[in-house]
Design an enzyme around this catalytic site. Structure first.
Site, PDB file in Angstrom:
ATOM      1  N   GLU A 184      -4.831   2.398  -4.119  1.00 22.00           N
ATOM      2  CA  GLU A 184      -3.364   2.374  -4.138  1.00 22.00           C
ATOM      3  C   GLU A 184      -2.756   0.897  -3.462  1.00 22.00           C
ATOM      4  OE1 GLU A 184      -4.744   4.368  -0.262  1.00 22.00           O
ATOM      5  OE2 GLU A 184      -5.563   4.163  -2.392  1.00 22.00           O
ATOM      6  N   ASP A 229       0.870  -1.181   0.083  1.00 21.16           N
ATOM      7  CA  ASP A 229      -0.120  -0.163   0.077  1.00 21.16           C
ATOM      8  C   ASP A 229       0.943   1.101  -0.046  1.00 21.16           C
ATOM      9  OD1 ASP A 229      -2.983   0.958   0.506  1.00 21.16           O
ATOM     10  OD2 ASP A 229      -1.541   2.232   1.637  1.00 21.16           O
ATOM     11  N   ILE A 230       0.691   2.146  -0.641  1.00 25.94           N
ATOM     12  CA  ILE A 230       1.298   3.373  -0.862  1.00 25.94           C
ATOM     13  C   ILE A 230       1.044   4.300   0.362  1.00 25.94           C
ATOM     14  CG2 ILE A 230       1.950   5.382  -2.232  1.00 25.94           C
ATOM     15  CD1 ILE A 230       0.962   3.787  -4.883  1.00 25.94           C
TER      16      ILE A 230
END
Length: 375
Positions: free
Chosen positions: A286, A243-244
């Site tokens: 994301e 996950d960003i």
């Protein structure tokens, strides 16, 4: 005297008759061999059609087409240009990509070469093409491949691709293609074009058009099959989830265009860190998932850490702004003895729990989900 002449005439007549019979037998034999070859070629064509229909995986299909054409046409090599799935504006040399970081060779859809092949719709030698399109700069791209024959892949009056046959294996000191061979390769090309069209439709429907990674549902389909194989063969299987970190700030600070740039760049960096046999997907928003086949804990953590550090060290430049992007990750490994997961959902959820442990412990790190600690 007359008796001798009569016997001589009889002998000559008998000999002529024998020669006619021999010639007839030879003609029948040649005709028989020709028809046997054509029957054999038709059987081969049926096998080729079955082969092309047996896979919808894009890479495997192109590889199959290349090897079949090499065997059928007695050439030492073959390449395929295929219409770009995303831009639809160029034909990319798919079989020439390899592992190089360089951009693959490409021919624009509007190139005179494409128009010429669509107009003629038949195999053509490079020399003939060069003679008719003297001023076309795209010819240099083809010439670099040492082509002996160029075959258009036509589907519904559109060019789907270009099949390039390279150096021929010399048979009886003659490297020229006969009309029969050209018809044969054109038939193979027609079958290949239909198969490529079907495979490209599946590729598009299972791919996220922004990041060019696989979609979530496709990932779960592959994971389901991989889990079954891992269980039957008693092998490891790893799932990574990323996950960003603080992704919302890129959208809020620089706009959604920047957010898209970050997403596509992260996806590209993830893809470049994987093997061809691995599968990466855009899980949602994301978030990204990765399937590593035949991979245990140590190697899975190594790959996940490599991806994390690559993104952490990468210079993201958007509109002259240097952005520092990081990701957090979670790792789960299927093991018949230690982590016998019951479903793909459970497997991915384990990696997701590892991801959230990374988030809760400061982000920009990778955490292994240990099933022994969550009983």
């Amino acid at each position: 005297m007359k008796g001798k002449e009569y016997l001589f005439d009889m002998a000559m007549g008998s000999r002529r008759k024998e020669k006619k019979e021999e010639a007839l037998k030879q003609d029948v034999l040649e005709q028989s061999m020709m028809y046997e070859k054509r029957i054999y070629d038709l059987e081969q064509m049926l096998d080729i059609a079955k082969s092309f229909c047996s896979t919808l995986d894009f890479s495997n299909l192109l590889e199959s087409i290349v090897y079949i054409c090499m065997a059928q046409m007695h050439v030492l090599g073959a390449e395929i240009f295929v219409r770009d799935l995303y831009s639809n504006e160029k034909f990319i040399l798919e079989t020439g990509k390899g592992n190089s970081d360089e951009e693959p060779s490409a021919i624009p859809v509007k190139s005179p070469i494409v128009s010429y092949l669509l107009e003629h719709q038949e195999p053509i030698t490079f020399q003939d093409l060069k003679n008719d399109l003297k001023d076309c700069s795209d010819l240099d791209i083809l010439e670099a491949l040492s082509p002996t024959l160029i075959v258009p892949l036509i589907q519904k009056n559109h060019v789907n691709g270009l099949l390039i046959l390279q150096e021929r294996i010399i048979i009886e000191d003659d490297t020229a293609y006969t009309d029969y061979e050209k018809n044969q390769i054109q038939s193979i090309a027609s079958l290949a074009s239909v198969a490529i069209n079907n495979a490209s439709l599946l590729e598009k429907s299972s791919t996220d058009m922004m990041t060019h990674l696989k979609l979530k549902y496709y990932f779960f389909n592959v994971l389901t099959e991989a889990l079954d194989n891992a269980f039957l063969q008693n092998q490891n299987l790893a799932v990574l989830m990323f996950d960003i970190d603080f992704f919302k700030k890129f959208n809020d600070t620089y706009g959604h265009e920047c957010g898209d740039f970050v997403l596509t760049t992260v996806a590209e960096l993830i893809s470049k860190s994987l093997r061809e046999t691995d599968v990466a997907s855009r899980y949602g928003g994301e978030e990204f998932t990765v399937l590593l086949d035949k991979t245990g804990k140590a190697d899975a953590l190594l790959v996940a850490e490599r991806i994390r550090s690559t993104i952490n060290d990468y210079d993201f430049v958007f509109n002259d702004q240097h952005l520092h992007v990081t990701i957090s990750g979670g790792v789960s490994v299927f093991d018949v003895d230690n982590n016998m997961v019951n479903s793909p959902n459970e497997f991915v959820n384990q990696a997701d729990q590892g991801l959230y442990m990374s988030k809760n412990n400061g982000r920009n790190k990778v955490t292994f989900f240990d099933p022994a600690e969550h009983k």
